[in-house]
Design a protein around this motif. Sequence first.
Motif, PDB file in Angstrom:
ATOM      1  N   ALA A  88      27.373  12.366  75.011  1.00 26.82           N
ATOM      2  CA  ALA A  88      27.298  13.759  74.558  1.00 26.82           C
ATOM      3  C   ALA A  88      25.894  14.326  74.695  1.00 26.82           C
ATOM      4  O   ALA A  88      25.715  15.521  74.935  1.00 26.82           O
ATOM      5  N   SER A  89      24.881  13.456  74.566  1.00 28.30           N
ATOM      6  CA  SER A  89      23.492  13.921  74.649  1.00 28.30           C
ATOM      7  C   SER A  89      22.934  13.831  76.065  1.00 28.30           C
ATOM      8  O   SER A  89      21.786  14.185  76.308  1.00 28.30           O
ATOM      9  N   GLY A  90      23.756  13.345  77.027  1.00 27.73           N
ATOM     10  CA  GLY A  90      23.299  13.255  78.410  1.00 27.73           C
ATOM     11  C   GLY A  90      22.441  12.047  78.683  1.00 27.73           C
ATOM     12  O   GLY A  90      21.763  11.985  79.707  1.00 27.73           O
ATOM     13  N   ARG A  91      22.462  11.033  77.794  1.00 30.53           N
ATOM     14  CA  ARG A  91      21.643   9.836  77.994  1.00 30.53           C
ATOM     15  C   ARG A  91      22.383   8.737  78.745  1.00 30.53           C
ATOM     16  O   ARG A  91      21.817   7.699  79.037  1.00 30.53           O
ATOM     17  N   GLU A  92      23.673   8.961  79.057  1.00 26.72           N
ATOM     18  CA  GLU A  92      24.435   7.945  79.773  1.00 26.72           C
ATOM     19  C   GLU A  92      25.524   8.614  80.595  1.00 26.72           C
ATOM     20  O   GLU A  92      26.086   9.641  80.209  1.00 26.72           O
ATOM     21  N   GLY A  93      25.823   8.028  81.737  1.00 31.78           N
ATOM     22  CA  GLY A  93      26.876   8.558  82.598  1.00 31.78           C
ATOM     23  C   GLY A  93      26.553   8.308  84.057  1.00 31.78           C
ATOM     24  O   GLY A  93      25.456   7.852  84.402  1.00 31.78           O
ATOM     25  N   VAL A  94      27.524   8.582  84.915  1.00 30.71           N
ATOM     26  CA  VAL A  94      27.360   8.456  86.359  1.00 30.71           C
ATOM     27  C   VAL A  94      27.364   9.851  86.964  1.00 30.71           C
ATOM     28  O   VAL A  94      28.266  10.653  86.694  1.00 30.71           O
ATOM     29  N   VAL A  95      26.347  10.160  87.771  1.00 36.66           N
ATOM     30  CA  VAL A  95      26.225  11.474  88.394  1.00 36.66           C
ATOM     31  C   VAL A  95      26.116  11.291  89.903  1.00 36.66           C
ATOM     32  O   VAL A  95      25.247  10.567  90.387  1.00 36.66           O
ATOM     33  N   THR A 115      11.455   9.431  87.278  1.00 35.35           N
ATOM     34  CA  THR A 115      11.426  10.313  86.104  1.00 35.35           C
ATOM     35  C   THR A 115      12.716  10.215  85.317  1.00 35.35           C
ATOM     36  O   THR A 115      12.712  10.143  84.080  1.00 35.35           O
ATOM     37  N   LEU A 116      13.833  10.188  86.032  1.00 36.21           N
ATOM     38  CA  LEU A 116      15.129  10.108  85.370  1.00 36.21           C
ATOM     39  C   LEU A 116      15.295   8.784  84.634  1.00 36.21           C
ATOM     40  O   LEU A 116      15.766   8.751  83.495  1.00 36.21           O
ATOM     41  N   ILE A 117      14.890   7.685  85.253  1.00 40.40           N
ATOM     42  CA  ILE A 117      15.011   6.365  84.622  1.00 40.40           C
ATOM     43  C   ILE A 117      14.169   6.302  83.354  1.00 40.40           C
ATOM     44  O   ILE A 117      14.579   5.751  82.335  1.00 40.40           O
ATOM     45  N   ALA A 118      12.967   6.883  83.419  1.00 45.64           N
ATOM     46  CA  ALA A 118      12.092   6.875  82.244  1.00 45.64           C
ATOM     47  C   ALA A 118      12.672   7.717  81.116  1.00 45.64           C
ATOM     48  O   ALA A 118      12.536   7.384  79.939  1.00 45.64           O
ATOM     49  N   ARG A 119      13.327   8.795  81.470  1.00 50.40           N
ATOM     50  CA  ARG A 119      13.827   9.739  80.471  1.00 50.40           C
ATOM     51  C   ARG A 119      15.229   9.375  79.977  1.00 50.40           C
ATOM     52  O   ARG A 119      15.526   9.490  78.783  1.00 50.40           O
ATOM     53  N   SER A 120      16.098   8.970  80.865  1.00 50.23           N
ATOM     54  CA  SER A 120      17.487   8.667  80.519  1.00 50.23           C
ATOM     55  C   SER A 120      17.936   7.434  81.293  1.00 50.23           C
ATOM     56  O   SER A 120      18.654   7.546  82.298  1.00 50.23           O
ATOM     57  N   PRO A 121      17.516   6.250  80.865  1.00 53.72           N
ATOM     58  CA  PRO A 121      17.828   5.025  81.622  1.00 53.72           C
ATOM     59  C   PRO A 121      19.313   4.728  81.724  1.00 53.72           C
ATOM     60  O   PRO A 121      19.731   3.977  82.604  1.00 53.72           O
ATOM     61  N   GLY A 122      20.126   5.314  80.854  1.00 53.78           N
ATOM     62  CA  GLY A 122      21.563   5.071  80.907  1.00 53.78           C
ATOM     63  C   GLY A 122      22.297   5.921  81.921  1.00 53.78           C
ATOM     64  O   GLY A 122      23.501   5.742  82.133  1.00 53.78           O
ATOM     65  N   THR A 154      21.385  16.679  82.568  1.00 51.31           N
ATOM     66  CA  THR A 154      20.137  15.913  82.510  1.00 51.31           C
ATOM     67  C   THR A 154      19.557  15.719  83.904  1.00 51.31           C
ATOM     68  O   THR A 154      18.352  15.907  84.134  1.00 51.31           O
ATOM     69  N   VAL A 155      20.411  15.331  84.867  1.00 50.43           N
ATOM     70  CA  VAL A 155      19.947  15.117  86.237  1.00 50.43           C
ATOM     71  C   VAL A 155      19.489  16.432  86.866  1.00 50.43           C
ATOM     72  O   VAL A 155      18.458  16.485  87.542  1.00 50.43           O
ATOM     73  N   LEU A 156      20.227  17.492  86.627  1.00 46.86           N
ATOM     74  CA  LEU A 156      19.831  18.812  87.140  1.00 46.86           C
ATOM     75  C   LEU A 156      18.452  19.207  86.623  1.00 46.86           C
ATOM     76  O   LEU A 156      17.624  19.736  87.373  1.00 46.86           O
ATOM     77  N   ALA A 157      18.210  18.955  85.357  1.00 44.58           N
ATOM     78  CA  ALA A 157      16.922  19.324  84.757  1.00 44.58           C
ATOM     79  C   ALA A 157      15.778  18.560  85.413  1.00 44.58           C
ATOM     80  O   ALA A 157      14.720  19.127  85.683  1.00 44.58           O
ATOM     81  N   VAL A 158      15.990  17.261  85.687  1.00 44.36           N
ATOM     82  CA  VAL A 158      14.939  16.459  86.321  1.00 44.36           C
ATOM     83  C   VAL A 158      14.681  16.933  87.743  1.00 44.36           C
ATOM     84  O   VAL A 158      13.527  17.133  88.152  1.00 44.36           O
TER      85      VAL A 158
END
Length: 295
Positions: free
Chosen positions: A89-96, A115-122, A285-289
């Motif tokens: 729900a918070s965008g910290r995990e998923g497949v994009v 950057t994405l791994i550092a911010r949202s490793p899931g 989350t990915v779009l933002a990065v």
Amino acid sequence: MRNLNLDHLQTLITIADLGTFAAAAQTLHLAPPTVSLHIKELEARMDAALLVRGRRQAELTPAGEALVTEGRKLLLASDDLVELVQRRASGREGVVRVGMSAGVSTRLLPLMLETLIARSPGVEVRLEAVGSSESIKRLKAGTLDIGIVASPQPATAEIMMTPWRNDPMVALVPSSWDPPELVTAEWLAGRRWASFAPATQMHGLISAWFRQAAQKPRPFLTMSYPGALVSLAVASQSAALLPLEIIDEQRLSSDLAIRHLSPQLMRPMALACRVAQYPNPAVETVLAVISEFGN
């Protein structure tokens, strides 16, 4: 048949751990009658006696011991499930799934992924090299989540387009050719040059740039991989027309010269994604990065 109530199960486990109904009530912040009701309803659900009240403390029956042992695993799995849902729900995990056209820089991609791994490793990003038109088709079909595409694209109510980068095109020329400070279509038309395949946006941009100068030269070679175009220039086989952003100037051979074009030619790119009533937080989350690496 009613499902197992996890709150009732937690009450039973707390009694087993602390030994008394009163201690469980105090720990769970429940009234004593509520604790008794939880156990009564749980025994009715199980159709088995789970506790025996002694003079000093309550003891588990064999059925109660089995339920407590497996119940601990169930509560742990429940906690894990809640955490998973909250991460999603918070965008910290998923497949994009991200589709990229040939002109996306191989220098920028590692930086975006780091950057994405550092911010949202899931969040797992699955990259696919596809053309811009194919990206749009796959976004509509739901087999891609984000497309990094050439701009402009035909307008559609299903796809949202956001400008991302607008990079100047340059000529990568063998230094032995003694190139001018600004490369014109007239100067390049009489020499070997290579660029992207006819199906790409950049092929169309370059063709229009030549036509503007009343030139219609045919490329020496067309490819879809930017690294191969650079290699051709390194071997002094041809000039290469590329976006400046693709070229790593620090690693560029001294045998090559970067020359801007005259008139200037720009390569615009955009981020494309589906218009959704309930946006996917991982996609957001990915779009933002990726957006942070725009210009």
